[in-house]
Design an enzyme around this catalytic site. Sequence first.
Site, PDB file in Angstrom:
ATOM      1  N   GLN A  17      87.803  11.425  31.827  1.00  8.42           N
ATOM      2  CA  GLN A  17      89.010  11.066  31.071  1.00  8.42           C
ATOM      3  C   GLN A  17      89.742   9.807  31.526  1.00  8.42           C
ATOM      4  O   GLN A  17      90.147   8.978  30.706  1.00  8.42           O
ATOM      5  CB  GLN A  17      89.995  12.248  31.081  1.00  8.42           C
ATOM      6  CG  GLN A  17      91.216  11.984  30.243  1.00  8.42           C
ATOM      7  CD  GLN A  17      92.278  13.076  30.252  1.00  8.42           C
ATOM      8  OE1 GLN A  17      93.397  12.850  29.859  1.00  8.42           O
ATOM      9  NE2 GLN A  17      91.940  14.267  30.693  1.00  8.42           N
ATOM     10  N   GLU A 139      92.213  15.764  37.423  1.00  4.80           N
ATOM     11  CA  GLU A 139      93.606  15.759  36.951  1.00  4.80           C
ATOM     12  C   GLU A 139      94.590  16.553  37.829  1.00  4.80           C
ATOM     13  O   GLU A 139      95.566  16.018  38.349  1.00  4.80           O
ATOM     14  CB  GLU A 139      93.633  16.312  35.514  1.00  4.80           C
ATOM     15  CG  GLU A 139      95.012  16.585  34.935  1.00  4.80           C
ATOM     16  CD  GLU A 139      95.792  15.315  34.670  1.00  4.80           C
ATOM     17  OE1 GLU A 139      95.241  14.373  34.090  1.00  4.80           O
ATOM     18  OE2 GLU A 139      96.982  15.269  35.044  1.00  4.80           O
ATOM     19  N   ASP A 168      95.050  11.726  34.794  1.00  2.12           N
ATOM     20  CA  ASP A 168      93.920  11.030  34.168  1.00  2.12           C
ATOM     21  C   ASP A 168      94.394   9.937  33.210  1.00  2.12           C
ATOM     22  O   ASP A 168      94.213   8.750  33.447  1.00  2.12           O
ATOM     23  CB  ASP A 168      93.056  12.033  33.400  1.00  2.12           C
ATOM     24  CG  ASP A 168      92.132  12.802  34.329  1.00  2.12           C
ATOM     25  OD1 ASP A 168      91.866  12.320  35.436  1.00  2.12           O
ATOM     26  OD2 ASP A 168      91.671  13.888  33.946  1.00  2.12           O
ATOM     27  N   GLY A 247     117.729  13.515  34.662  1.00  4.32           N
ATOM     28  CA  GLY A 247     118.516  12.279  34.605  1.00  4.32           C
ATOM     29  C   GLY A 247     119.977  12.594  34.870  1.00  4.32           C
ATOM     30  O   GLY A 247     120.333  13.686  35.308  1.00  4.32           O
ATOM     31  N   GLY A 248     120.837  11.649  34.565  1.00  7.23           N
ATOM     32  CA  GLY A 248     122.261  11.837  34.815  1.00  7.23           C
ATOM     33  C   GLY A 248     122.953  12.680  33.754  1.00  7.23           C
ATOM     34  O   GLY A 248     124.142  13.019  33.894  1.00  7.23           O
TER      35      GLY A 248
HETATM   36  N1  COA Z   1      72.288   5.477  35.957  1.00  4.79           N
HETATM   37  C1  COA Z   1      71.960   6.096  37.114  1.00  4.79           C
HETATM   38  N2  COA Z   1      72.845   6.734  37.874  1.00  4.79           N
HETATM   39  C2  COA Z   1      74.144   6.735  37.455  1.00  4.79           C
HETATM   40  C3  COA Z   1      74.546   6.112  36.270  1.00  4.79           C
HETATM   41  C4  COA Z   1      73.555   5.457  35.519  1.00  4.79           C
HETATM   42  N3  COA Z   1      73.846   4.839  34.377  1.00  4.79           N
HETATM   43  N4  COA Z   1      75.873   6.299  36.117  1.00  4.79           N
HETATM   44  C5  COA Z   1      76.274   7.022  37.168  1.00  4.79           C
HETATM   45  N5  COA Z   1      75.240   7.293  37.974  1.00  4.79           N
HETATM   46  C6  COA Z   1      75.263   8.043  39.225  1.00  4.79           C
HETATM   47  C7  COA Z   1      76.206   7.468  40.232  1.00  4.79           C
HETATM   48  O1  COA Z   1      75.636   6.348  40.845  1.00  4.79           O
HETATM   49  C8  COA Z   1      76.410   8.648  41.150  1.00  4.79           C
HETATM   50  O2  COA Z   1      75.286   8.738  42.004  1.00  4.79           O
HETATM   51  P1  COA Z   1      75.416   9.050  43.598  1.00  4.79           P
HETATM   52  O3  COA Z   1      76.252  10.272  43.732  1.00  4.79           O
HETATM   53  O4  COA Z   1      73.996   9.264  44.008  1.00  4.79           O
HETATM   54  O5  COA Z   1      76.041   7.883  44.237  1.00  4.79           O
HETATM   55  C9  COA Z   1      76.282   9.846  40.217  1.00  4.79           C
HETATM   56  O6  COA Z   1      75.754   9.325  38.990  1.00  4.79           O
HETATM   57  C10 COA Z   1      77.524  10.640  39.864  1.00  4.79           C
HETATM   58  O7  COA Z   1      78.715   9.915  39.916  1.00  4.79           O
HETATM   59  P2  COA Z   1      80.087  10.648  40.321  1.00  4.79           P
HETATM   60  O8  COA Z   1      81.178   9.738  39.956  1.00  4.79           O
HETATM   61  O9  COA Z   1      80.010  11.099  41.737  1.00  4.79           O
HETATM   62  O10 COA Z   1      80.146  11.926  39.342  1.00  4.79           O
HETATM   63  P3  COA Z   1      80.569  13.434  39.655  1.00  4.79           P
HETATM   64  O11 COA Z   1      80.333  14.169  38.397  1.00  4.79           O
HETATM   65  O12 COA Z   1      79.908  13.975  40.866  1.00  4.79           O
HETATM   66  O13 COA Z   1      82.143  13.364  39.966  1.00  4.79           O
HETATM   67  C11 COA Z   1      84.423  12.824  39.469  1.00  4.79           C
HETATM   68  C12 COA Z   1      83.053  13.251  38.934  1.00  4.79           C
HETATM   69  C13 COA Z   1      85.351  12.574  38.304  1.00  4.79           C
HETATM   70  C14 COA Z   1      85.006  13.939  40.354  1.00  4.79           C
HETATM   71  C15 COA Z   1      84.267  11.536  40.310  1.00  4.79           C
HETATM   72  O14 COA Z   1      83.602  10.581  39.524  1.00  4.79           O
HETATM   73  C16 COA Z   1      85.571  10.957  40.812  1.00  4.79           C
HETATM   74  O15 COA Z   1      86.200  11.458  41.737  1.00  4.79           O
HETATM   75  N6  COA Z   1      85.998   9.831  40.216  1.00  4.79           N
HETATM   76  C17 COA Z   1      87.163   9.097  40.632  1.00  4.79           C
HETATM   77  C18 COA Z   1      88.428   9.785  40.236  1.00  4.79           C
HETATM   78  C19 COA Z   1      88.502  10.061  38.762  1.00  4.79           C
HETATM   79  O16 COA Z   1      88.380   9.203  37.925  1.00  4.79           O
HETATM   80  N7  COA Z   1      88.769  11.329  38.457  1.00  4.79           N
HETATM   81  C20 COA Z   1      89.185  11.739  37.146  1.00  4.79           C
HETATM   82  C21 COA Z   1      88.108  12.000  36.243  1.00  4.79           C
HETATM   83  S1  COA Z   1      88.838  12.350  34.688  1.00  4.79           S
END
Ligand code: COA
Length: 415
Positions: A17, A139, A168, A247-248
Amino acid sequence: MSKALEGVRILDFTHVQSGPTCTQLLAWFGADVIKVEKAGEGDATRGQLRDIPDADSLYFTMLNHNKRSITLNTKDPKGKEVLVNLIKQCDVMVENFAPGALDRMGFPWEKIQEINPRIILASVKGFGPGPYVDCKVYENVAQCTGGAASTTGDPDGVPMVTGAQIGDSGTGLHLALGIVTALFQREKTGRGQKVLAAMQDSVLNLCRVKLRDQQRLERTRVLKEYPQYPEIEFGEAVPRAGNASGGGQPGAVLKCKGWQKDPNAYIYFITQAAVWGAICKVIGEEDWITNPHFATPEARLPHQKMIFDRIEEWTKTKTKFEAMDILNEFDIPCGPILSMKEIAEDQSLRETGTIVEVDHPVRGKYLSVGNPIKLSDSPTEVTRSPLLGEHTAEVMAQMGYSAEQIAELKAARVI
Ligand code: COA
């Protein structure tokens, strides 16, 4: 009519998101947003909270309008070559991977900047530098760590998260501002830069008034506009204040006609000092205008509960819309508690494009929230979200790849 960000090309590595909210806004302002997704899988939200089998979910469609989608395996050596080309030809790269994912992919900031010194790399992360820098965040974690949860909820209840996605979508908004600001600076310097919006920081920015209250509390030991006052002693930290206004001007949620059956038959009522006389007249307590217990805002503070109880006696005799009409005549600030059903059916929101109906080839028609920011010279037309990889061949051709090269990369499952 041209669009404000026409000519700006965004390499969109966002998912879920926070990041997609940001790039959707940029697309609405006219940027060409190329969403890069994992081949075969795509953004996880395509399949989450599905209401129609095999159709992209509303979660996905409502956050990815006006974008193009390409699939690319960035862990494959050939995929990395494609990524280098994309970086060369884009103005902004946006990502909200877990911390370190870009580095692990082989694309730290230094390398991205070396490939294209004009590019802006914009990231959402859960936390800024510090003890939690490596944590994944969603979130509600951001709402809890940014000060929102400890200050939201009933005075005697547990910490509460809000339905407004301040962690988010709130962070996405902050990031969008960071990106256009960096683009503006690039006009003068010719250089790109890194933009970071941490979810904790963004939530805290939206909870600014609570840090204000923390310091007031430490100085005076009391927050007179909070519902705890005067009966309950304050502790060391800003307490939860229920529906007090923050607020106030004191405010409260009051029952309206039909509240026994309708969970949203309520109105938010603000006893703004400037219209105190009008409030007294409306509720039939004209002597309160001069009565020393009620005549000034300071005098009223210890009696807030009693005052709102009396106003509620009046609001209970009106529907929330009747009350709104009457109070508006006197410029008394108030707002009916609108359900999502009422908002979805509100014609005026449709007319301004704040609520839009969008047609999708798989799921059919659905409602979405349009662009909440209206520019007079850059109107927004909301177009549907892309299917997974819908624009892969188109974008690759635009990047200079031949039909044969595209077919080869497809066969090798790189794109
Ligand atoms: N091709 C190949 N690999 C890809 C890719 C692509 N096009 N796009 C993503 N990937 C890989 C990434 O390199 C990563 O690999 P790695 O773990 O081996 O380094 C993997 O996919 C997953 O990425 P990640 O962001 O860790 O996803 P997740 O599902 O494990 O975590 C979140 C999701 C949201 C918790 C995490 O992305 C996060 O904390 N983001 C920052 C904060 C944020 O935006 N949170 C709110 C989300 S609404």
